[in-house]
Design an enzyme around this catalytic site. Structure first.
Site, short mmCIF file in Angstrom:
data_model
loop_
_atom_site.label_atom_id
_atom_site.label_comp_id
_atom_site.label_asym_id
_atom_site.label_seq_id
_atom_site.Cartn_x
_atom_site.Cartn_y
_atom_site.Cartn_z
N ASP A 1 -1.65 6.37 6.43
CA ASP A 1 -2.69 5.49 5.88
C ASP A 1 -3.02 4.47 6.97
O ASP A 1 -2.27 3.55 7.22
CB ASP A 1 -2.17 4.79 4.62
CG ASP A 1 -3.19 3.82 4.03
OD1 ASP A 1 -4.27 3.64 4.62
OD2 ASP A 1 -2.90 3.23 2.97
N LYS B 1 -12.36 -1.83 6.23
CA LYS B 1 -11.63 -2.83 7.01
C LYS B 1 -12.22 -2.90 8.43
O LYS B 1 -12.63 -3.94 8.88
CB LYS B 1 -10.14 -2.51 7.08
CG LYS B 1 -9.38 -2.27 5.76
CD LYS B 1 -9.71 -3.14 4.64
CE LYS B 1 -8.95 -3.08 3.33
NZ LYS B 1 -8.02 -2.09 2.97
N TRP C 1 0.84 -1.20 0.00
CA TRP C 1 0.00 0.00 0.00
C TRP C 1 0.87 1.24 0.00
O TRP C 1 0.55 2.23 -0.67
CB TRP C 1 -1.00 -0.02 1.16
CG TRP C 1 -2.02 -1.09 0.97
CD1 TRP C 1 -2.19 -2.20 1.74
CD2 TRP C 1 -2.98 -1.19 -0.09
NE1 TRP C 1 -3.21 -2.98 1.23
CE2 TRP C 1 -3.71 -2.39 0.11
CE3 TRP C 1 -3.30 -0.39 -1.19
CZ2 TRP C 1 -4.73 -2.80 -0.75
CZ3 TRP C 1 -4.33 -0.80 -2.05
CH2 TRP C 1 -5.02 -1.99 -1.81
#
Ligand code: PLP
Length: 363
Positions: free
Chosen positions: A173, A197, A103
Site C-alpha cells: 500500500d 495523496k 492503514w
C-alpha cells in the site's frame, strides 16, 4: 478568497499549481475538442489518448517493467484491502501482513474476512512510532504474499527500504508515498495507491501488478473486483473515473517535465522534511516527534506539543496565519504536517518560523 494558502492536508491534498491552472483552462473546452473532459465519452479517441498517455507517463516516471499491468480503478485504497485477498489469496493459503499502523490494520481486517492472515510483525506495542527491525519480521516462506504499508500516513512512519521477503510476492500500500521517490518496481508483486495523496484527486486508484500474479486470479469473481477483467479491458471494463485519471496524467507530466523525474522529486521532499524535523529537534523538546528518528516519514510529519491545550491553540493560530490542515489524526493526537510532492518549500519555511514564534510566546 482566490489567494492560495499553505495546505498541510493529509489527503485529498495539495496539487501542483501548474496542474490546477491547466485543468482550469481545459475545463471549459479541451483544445481542439470543444468539450471538456467531464463531458466526453470514455470510448472517445480523445479520452483513449488521455488514459494511454497517463499510463505511458506513469510507466516512464516510475520505470515500470513491461511485465506489469497498470490499472486505473475506483473504490480507493480501501477497496484494495478486499480486492487483493480476493484475487491473490487462494483457498487454503495464508498471507503475511507487516503491521505498522492504522492503514495496515484496515488491510488486515478486510483480508481476514476472505482468508487466512498472519501478522508477520506488529509495532502496535509502541503506538506505531517505529518500524520493525528485520529480526522482528517473522515471515512464512509459503505465504501467498507479504503485505506492508510503505508510509503510515496517520503515525508518520515510512520504510526507506522494502522488507526482504525472498520469493514471496511483495504487496505494498503505497498510497501516501507513491511517486514521492524512486522505487524498484521489480521487487514487487503488486503496488497500489489511492491517488489523492500524491498522484491526483480522489476517485482514482492505481494498481501496478505483475503479470504472473494475474494467473492466480480465480474464475468467477465479481467483474468489478476482478483484476484480470480490468487488465484485459485496459481499465475500461466500465466507465472509469475520467476526470481523476486526466488530472493524474497532468501530475505525472509535471513530475516528469517540470521537476525532472523521481530523483528530483525525492530531493525536494528530503529537503522539505529535513527543515521541519530539524526545527522539531532543535526545540528543546517543546515539539516532540511521534516517530522514532530513523523511521520518520518524508511525507507526514507527526509531532506533539507539551499539552493538548497548547496543541489546540497552535492549530487555531496556525490556521489564522494561513497554515491549514495541521490537526493530527485523533488516534495519535497532536499535529501532522503533510508535505507531499506538490507542497511548496516556502510553506515549510513559514511553518518553521511560526513554530519558533509560538514557542517563544508560549514556552
Ligand atoms: C489514505 C490512505 C488509505 C485510504 O485511502 P482511500 O482511498 O480513502 O480508501 C489507505 N492507505 C494509506 C496508506 C493511506 O494513506
Amino acid at each position: 478568497m482566490s489567494e492560495r494558502i499553505f495546505n498541510f492536508s493529509a489527503g485529498p491534498a495539495v496539487l501542483p499549481e501548474p496542474v490546477l491552472k491547466q485543468a482550469q483552462r481545459d475545463l471549459f473546452a479541451l483544445p481542439g475538442v470543444g468539450m471538456s473532459v467531464l463531458e466526453i465519452s470514455h470510448r472517445s479517441p480523445t479520452f483513449e489518448q488521455i488514459i494511454a498517455e497517463a499510463e505511458a507517463d506513469l510507466r516512464k516516471l516510475v520505470g515500470i517493467p513491461d511485465n506489469y499491468k497498470v490499472l486505473f480503478l475506483q473504490g480507493g485504497a480501501s477497496l484494495q484491502f478486499t480486492t487483493i485477498p480476493m484475487n491473490l489469496l487462494p483457498k487454503g493459503a495464508s498471507a503475511d501482513y507487516i503491521l505498522t499502523g492504522s492503514w495496515g490494520q484496515g488491510a488486515i481486517k478486510e483480508a481476514k474476512k476472505l482468508g487466512t492472515v498472519r501478522e508477520a510483525a506488529n509495532t502496535g506495542d509502541t503506538n506505531f512510532n517505529r518500524l520493525p527491525k528485520p529480526d522482528e519480521v517473522k515471515l512464512d516462506p509459503n505465504a501467498a504474499y507479504v503485505h506492508y504499508t510503505s508510509n503510515e500516513t496517520i503515525f508518520g512512519v515510512e520504510f526507506q527500504d522494502e522488507p526482504v521477503v525472498g520469493n514471496v510476492p511483495l504487496v505494498c500500500d503505497m498510497s501516501s508515498d507513491f511517486i514521492s521517490r524512486p522505487v524498484d518496481v521489480s521487487k514487487y508483486g503488486l503496488i497500489y495507491a489511492g491517488a489523492q495523496k500524491n498522484a491526483g484527486p480522489a476517485g482514482a486508484t492505481i494498481v501496478i501488478v505483475r503479470d504472473d500474479l494475474l494467473e492466480r486470479v480465480p474464475e468467477g469473481l465479481p467483474a468489478m473486483l476482478d483484476y484480470k477483467n480490468f487488465a484485459k479491458n485496459g481499465s475500461m471494463y466500465n466507465t472509469p473515473p475520467c476526470f481523476a485519471i486526466y488530472i493524474c496524467g497532468l501530475v505525472f507530466k509535471w513530475a516528469l517535465n517540470d521537476i525532472g523525474g523521481l530523483e528530483n522529486v525525492q530531493a525536494m521532499n528530503k529537503e522539505k522534511a529535513a527543515v521541519l524535523y530539524k526545527a522539531i529537534d532543535a526545540s528543546d523538546n517543546y515539539y516532540r516527534g511521534h516517530a522514532e528518528a530513523d523511521c520518520r516519514s518524508q511525507m507526514n510529519v507527526t509531532f506533539r506539543l507539551p499539552s493538548e491545550d497548547l496543541e489546540k491553540k497552535f492549530i487555531k493560530e496556525a490556521t489564522a496565519a494561513g497554515l491549514d490542515g495541521l490537526k493530527g489524526h485523533r488516534s495519535v493526537g497532536g499535529l501532522r504536517a503533510s508535505i507531499y510532492n506538490a507542497f511548496p518549500k516556502a510553506g515549510v519555511e513559514k511553518l518553521v518560523e511560526f513554530m519558533a514564534d509560538f514557542q517563544k510566546n508560549n514556552g
